[in-house]
Structures are given as C-alpha cells and as structure tokens.
Design an enzyme around this catalytic site. Sequence first.
Site, short mmCIF file in Angstrom:
data_model
loop_
_atom_site.label_atom_id
_atom_site.label_comp_id
_atom_site.label_asym_id
_atom_site.label_seq_id
_atom_site.Cartn_x
_atom_site.Cartn_y
_atom_site.Cartn_z
N ASN A 27 -38.95 6.84 18.31
CA ASN A 27 -39.91 7.09 19.40
C ASN A 27 -39.66 8.39 20.15
O ASN A 27 -40.27 8.64 21.18
CB ASN A 27 -39.94 5.89 20.36
N CYS A 28 -38.78 9.24 19.62
CA CYS A 28 -38.51 10.53 20.25
C CYS A 28 -39.56 11.54 19.78
O CYS A 28 -39.77 11.71 18.58
CB CYS A 28 -37.11 10.99 19.86
N ASP A 29 -40.23 12.21 20.72
CA ASP A 29 -41.29 13.18 20.39
C ASP A 29 -40.79 14.31 19.50
O ASP A 29 -41.48 14.74 18.58
CB ASP A 29 -41.92 13.75 21.66
#
Length: 135
Positions: A27-29
């Site tokens: 979920n890290c951009d």
Amino acid sequence: THSAMHGCIAHCEIQEEFMITVYGIKNCDTVKKSLKWFGAKGIDHKFHDFRIDGIDAKTIEGWLAEVGGKTLINKRGPSYRNLSDGDKAVLENDDAAAAAILAANPTVIKRPVVDFGTTRTVAYDEGRWSELAGA
C-alpha cells in the site's frame, strides 16, 4: 571442451533464473509507482512484501553493509518515530543488532529496495534502474 561448454550453460541458466526483486509494502505509493515502472518497461520482476513475506536480519545485514543505514533507514516516517530511543541508538550502527531491529520493524526500511542480483538500490530511482536493467 565438453566440461567448459557445460560450465557456460550452467552459468547462463543461473543468470536467467535470477529475477529482479522489488522489496516494500503493497500500500506504499512509491512502491506502487515503482512496480508500475518495471511493468511498463516490460522488465521481469517479482514483488516481496515486507508485511506478508517478512524479511530476515541476514538479508538486511547485507543491505546495511552495502548501502549503509543513512540510505536504508527512513527516519522521516511514523514507524521510525515510534521506535524506542534505545532502538534508534542501535540503528546508528550498520551491524547485526541494527539488522535485527529492522527485520522486526521492516516499515522503517526506505522503500523500495530493489535487488538486481549484484547491486541493490534504495528509494525510487528510474535512472539507476534503467542502467542496471539495461532498459
């Protein structure tokens, strides 16, 4: 000549079997952007999610030896701020104790770490990736 030829074949197979590994959290951009970049360039890669797959201290110890804690540790994120002062002090040294803390708290590792087999990169770096992947 047969054994020399066989050695080359074995070597070539090993080369082909290695796959670039992108380490991070799903979920890290920055990780999403990185995976999209590798996909768009058609570069074979696999994703290793710290949260799901974990990471062992031995691997991190190698990263610390190669790139150092200043590069590998994300001191700006909440994960780092939530560490005890004792843990933060240990992270000042690029050693096994620091690696153990990072293995237990992998979200403190700057993302992504991309393993090219002979070299690791830390953070988003299209220029370096193009160079290393020959893209």
